[in-house]
Design a protein around this motif. Structure first.
Motif, PDB file in Angstrom:
ATOM      1  N   LEU A 129       7.870  -3.770  -1.735  1.00 24.08           N
ATOM      2  CA  LEU A 129       8.420  -4.998  -2.311  1.00 24.08           C
ATOM      3  C   LEU A 129       8.356  -6.149  -1.306  1.00 24.08           C
ATOM      4  O   LEU A 129       8.387  -5.933  -0.096  1.00 24.08           O
ATOM      5  N   ARG A 130       8.291  -7.351  -1.826  1.00 24.22           N
ATOM      6  CA  ARG A 130       8.440  -8.538  -1.011  1.00 24.22           C
ATOM      7  C   ARG A 130       9.063  -9.632  -1.875  1.00 24.22           C
ATOM      8  O   ARG A 130       8.971  -9.589  -3.113  1.00 24.22           O
ATOM      9  N   ALA A 131       9.708 -10.613  -1.224  1.00 19.43           N
ATOM     10  CA  ALA A 131      10.410 -11.662  -1.957  1.00 19.43           C
ATOM     11  C   ALA A 131      10.214 -13.000  -1.268  1.00 19.43           C
ATOM     12  O   ALA A 131       9.992 -13.072  -0.052  1.00 19.43           O
ATOM     13  N   ALA A 132      10.289 -14.067  -2.064  1.00 19.31           N
ATOM     14  CA  ALA A 132      10.170 -15.431  -1.544  1.00 19.31           C
ATOM     15  C   ALA A 132      11.244 -16.308  -2.183  1.00 19.31           C
ATOM     16  O   ALA A 132      11.589 -16.122  -3.358  1.00 19.31           O
ATOM     17  N   PRO A 167       1.177  -2.195   1.329  1.00 22.12           N
ATOM     18  CA  PRO A 167       1.857  -3.212   2.138  1.00 22.12           C
ATOM     19  C   PRO A 167       0.849  -4.144   2.805  1.00 22.12           C
ATOM     20  O   PRO A 167      -0.207  -3.722   3.275  1.00 22.12           O
ATOM     21  N   GLY A 168       1.186  -5.431   2.803  1.00 22.65           N
ATOM     22  CA  GLY A 168       0.316  -6.412   3.430  1.00 22.65           C
ATOM     23  C   GLY A 168      -0.852  -6.853   2.587  1.00 22.65           C
ATOM     24  O   GLY A 168      -1.608  -7.739   2.990  1.00 22.65           O
ATOM     25  N   SER A 169      -1.041  -6.246   1.410  1.00 25.94           N
ATOM     26  CA  SER A 169      -2.164  -6.618   0.551  1.00 25.94           C
ATOM     27  C   SER A 169      -1.727  -7.708  -0.420  1.00 25.94           C
ATOM     28  O   SER A 169      -0.556  -8.065  -0.497  1.00 25.94           O
ATOM     29  N   GLU A 170      -2.678  -8.236  -1.168  1.00 28.25           N
ATOM     30  CA  GLU A 170      -2.379  -9.209  -2.214  1.00 28.25           C
ATOM     31  C   GLU A 170      -2.606  -8.616  -3.605  1.00 28.25           C
ATOM     32  O   GLU A 170      -2.709  -9.351  -4.579  1.00 28.25           O
ATOM     33  N   VAL A 217       4.530 -21.456   1.229  1.00 28.88           N
ATOM     34  CA  VAL A 217       5.563 -20.463   0.925  1.00 28.88           C
ATOM     35  C   VAL A 217       5.117 -19.101   1.444  1.00 28.88           C
ATOM     36  O   VAL A 217       3.982 -18.676   1.211  1.00 28.88           O
ATOM     37  N   GLY A 218       6.003 -18.440   2.155  1.00 28.64           N
ATOM     38  CA  GLY A 218       5.717 -17.093   2.637  1.00 28.64           C
ATOM     39  C   GLY A 218       6.573 -16.071   1.915  1.00 28.64           C
ATOM     40  O   GLY A 218       7.279 -16.388   0.955  1.00 28.64           O
ATOM     41  N   TYR A 219       6.517 -14.839   2.381  1.00 30.25           N
ATOM     42  CA  TYR A 219       7.275 -13.753   1.763  1.00 30.25           C
ATOM     43  C   TYR A 219       7.977 -12.950   2.844  1.00 30.25           C
ATOM     44  O   TYR A 219       7.494 -12.831   3.973  1.00 30.25           O
ATOM     45  N   VAL A 220       9.113 -12.391   2.457  1.00 28.62           N
ATOM     46  CA  VAL A 220       9.826 -11.437   3.297  1.00 28.62           C
ATOM     47  C   VAL A 220       9.552 -10.052   2.734  1.00 28.62           C
ATOM     48  O   VAL A 220       9.832  -9.783   1.557  1.00 28.62           O
ATOM     49  N   GLU A 231      17.724 -19.365   2.786  1.00 27.32           N
ATOM     50  CA  GLU A 231      16.774 -20.381   3.249  1.00 27.32           C
ATOM     51  C   GLU A 231      15.432 -20.228   2.543  1.00 27.32           C
ATOM     52  O   GLU A 231      15.050 -19.124   2.124  1.00 27.32           O
ATOM     53  N   ARG A 232      14.714 -21.354   2.442  1.00 26.51           N
ATOM     54  CA  ARG A 232      13.361 -21.324   1.900  1.00 26.51           C
ATOM     55  C   ARG A 232      12.487 -20.411   2.771  1.00 26.51           C
ATOM     56  O   ARG A 232      12.564 -20.438   4.000  1.00 26.51           O
ATOM     57  N   THR A 233      11.679 -19.598   2.115  1.00 31.25           N
ATOM     58  CA  THR A 233      10.790 -18.688   2.841  1.00 31.25           C
ATOM     59  C   THR A 233       9.516 -19.433   3.198  1.00 31.25           C
ATOM     60  O   THR A 233       8.731 -19.799   2.306  1.00 31.25           O
ATOM     61  N   LEU A 234       9.310 -19.663   4.476  1.00 26.91           N
ATOM     62  CA  LEU A 234       8.172 -20.449   4.929  1.00 26.91           C
ATOM     63  C   LEU A 234       6.967 -19.564   5.199  1.00 26.91           C
ATOM     64  O   LEU A 234       7.103 -18.384   5.559  1.00 26.91           O
ATOM     65  N   GLY A 235       5.779 -20.159   5.043  1.00 24.63           N
ATOM     66  CA  GLY A 235       4.555 -19.438   5.321  1.00 24.63           C
ATOM     67  C   GLY A 235       4.316 -19.291   6.803  1.00 24.63           C
ATOM     68  O   GLY A 235       5.013 -19.877   7.646  1.00 24.63           O
ATOM     69  N   ALA A 236       3.295 -18.536   7.142  1.00 23.14           N
ATOM     70  CA  ALA A 236       3.012 -18.253   8.556  1.00 23.14           C
ATOM     71  C   ALA A 236       2.451 -19.468   9.277  1.00 23.14           C
ATOM     72  O   ALA A 236       2.552 -19.574  10.492  1.00 23.14           O
TER      73      ALA A 236
END
Length: 542
Positions: free
Chosen positions: A121-124, A148-151, A205-208, A194-199
């Protein structure tokens, strides 16, 4: 004979024509639907999922997995002609992964709905479309990935304008009760995450990602399979609304069979749901002689259970070697496969239990040994068509001292369960209407029409109404104290192998209650007046 419980065709047609407008036709119950319960790589817990292929299973439950005997059973089921399965995932101590979304006043913690180490799982978090004055609102995007880590996204949910408060319809705790992926864990912080920022600057937008705290749990026990009626878990997850007519429970682990405690609960469930329990032979039955010896003390004798011998050999792609597996899934598939070309009452004479390529019996069995096993109530799986002139009919595990010799034959027993299930479901409307003569007439006409159609299709031992079935629904079954109450009793019977040799059942439909129980009539009666007299006596004594 006035008031005769075994009416002639003309009487049934008159009743049916008078009540046809108000009595719904009884639908024929679906057959060949096999329920499976066991451990899987991932997927929802204690929630039946219908699948129509192994690809469906892979999408919902993750495919083959060495600790999951269920995954191999499902593969064998569809490879051997199975059409539809109902899968219930159970686990022993498995834990879902967690997500931690930081904020100015503490983390918002989410926990996966489904347990396991393969729940990626991941969330933004973003604030898009939210005005500055609504400082407690935010948008949540939750995704489940294939790896994990894929799109490669397998599932996604977007929740807009959530609140960390308890606003009606907006509070995150309440909103995520409808999520298929996550729930809130612990208390909700007083400020939004907080807003999830990209790398980098190019990614807005990034993901946790979830933590590595998901756990697959330990091997199953009988209690995991049995589950809890109050929590609708394990076997109890198969609610009455979930129709199935075959049930398989693969071994709990590679070297651990299902115990008798779980099998007894499963058998009771099958009796309540008019289904058959398909059993694996014990691992110790590694020859025909050991199987015959074991059957002498086998405690689970029932007309609602069926067993196929021997165990099966198949190449395991995960271990890259030949492995032994139970035979129940392949046996259930063969039963389901036979019904694609012939109705449930056919004795499978044109389709012997022959395995598809890729599976082979672990023990060679001669035609004489097959006959000995069949006499003991066990069916033999074949790699090639038998040379015997007369194929053996499939048997149930009914005892030789069973009340009915018909129940020793799988086709007869499955036909009876099919008829009973269809009538019970088709007369469910009786639970909500006051009992009375008009209702009795409607119910009798409805059931008579259903049985008449089956008789015309050749399901019973005769095409004459008075020799193939009967239906009774009148004051003899429904005493004065039941008038006006939502309770109606109905008696019906049908002849499976010999004309006028009836199997009889009493059906009670009441508010919140549906019950079917067999009624004993003198099945040796050879003339109609004697049969009618026996039915009258059965009503008075039931």
């Amino acid at each position: 004979m006035p008031g005769s419980p075994v009416a002639e065709r003309g009487a049934f047609e008159i009743i049916a024509s008078q009540s046809a407008e108000s009595a719904p036709a009884i639908a024929r119950a679906r057959t060949g639907v096999t329920a499976f319960i066991g451990r899987t790589l991932r997927g929802p817990l204690h929630r039946p999922v219908r699948i129509a292929s192994f690809s469906d299973y892979q999408r919902s439950f993750g495919g083959l997995w060495q600790p999951s005997t269920l995954s191999y059973a499902i593969h064998q089921f569809f490879e051997n002609g199975g059409r539809e399965a109902l899968v219930v995932r159970v686990a022993n101590g498995a834990r879902p992964p967690t997500l931690h979304l930081p904020g100015p006043r503490g983390e918002l913690q989410l926990i996966g709905l489904n347990p396991g180490s393969r729940e990626y799982l991941r969330a933004a978090i973003d604030y898009d479309g939210i005005p500055p004055q609504q400082s407690d609102r935010f948008n949540l995007n939750v995704q489940r990935l294939q790896m994990p880590g894929s799109e490669r996204i397998e599932d996604q949910e977007i929740w807009r304008r959530l609140s960390v408060g308890e606003d009606a319809g907006c509070g995150i705790v309440q909103a995520l009760q409808a999520s298929r992926l996550v729930r809130v864990q612990g208390s909700v912080p007083s400020a939004r995450p907080e807003r999830t920022l990209g790398a980098g600057a190019a990614v807005a937008v990034g993901y946790v990602a979830c933590g590595a705290d998901g756990d697959d749990g330990a091997p199953l026990s009988d209690y995991d399979v049995i589950g809890s009626a109050g929590e609708h878990s394990g076997l109890h997850a198969l609610s009455p609304q979930e129709r199935f007519d075959l049930l398989c429970i693969p071994p709990l682990a590679r070297e651990r069979a299902v115990g008798f405690a779980a099998l007894l609960v499963a058998l009771r469930l099958c009796r309540e749901r008019h289904a058959m329990l398909v059993l694996d032979p014990p691992a110790g039955w590694n020859s025909v002689e050991t199987a015959l010896a074991g059957l002498r003390s086998w405690p689970l004798r029932s007309a609602d259970a069926v067993m196929f011998f021997p165990s099966l050999l198949q190449h395991d792609p995960l271990r890259n070697r030949l492995e032994s597996f139970g035979s129940a899934a392949a046996g259930a598939a063969l039963i389901a496969r036979s019904e694609e070309s012939s109705p449930v009452w056919s004795p499978m004479r044109a389709d012997e239990p022959i395995l598809r390529p890729g599976l082979k019996p672990a023990v060679a069995v001669s035609d004489i040994e097959r006959a000995r096993l069949a006499q003991a109530g066990v069916n033999t799986l074949l790699a090639l068509r038998s040379s015997a002139r007369t194929p053996l009919s499939l048997r149930t595990l009914a005892s030789a001292t069973s009340d009915s010799s018909d129940w020793q034959h799988l086709a007869a027993r499955r036909l009876a369960l099919f008829v009973v299930s269809s009538i019970e479901n088709g007369t469910a409307w009786l639970r909500d209407v006051p009992s009375g003569p008009t209702v009795w007439s409607r119910a009798q006409a409805q059931v008579a029409q259903f049985l008449e159609e089956l008789s015309r299709d050749g399901a019973f031992a005769s095409t004459r109404s008075d020799e193939s079935y009967f239906v009774i629904c009148d004051e003899r079954l429904n005493p004065p104290e039941h008038l006006g109450a939502p309770r109606t009793d109905l008696l019906f019977g049908f002849a499976l192998t010999r004309p006028a040799d009836f199997h009889a059942f009493r059906l009670t439909q009441a508010r919140g209650v549906s019950r079917v129980r067999p009624i004993v009539v003198n099945r040796l009666s050879t003339c109609r007046p004697r049969v009618e007299s026996e039915i009258e006596s059965s009503i008075l004594s039931s």
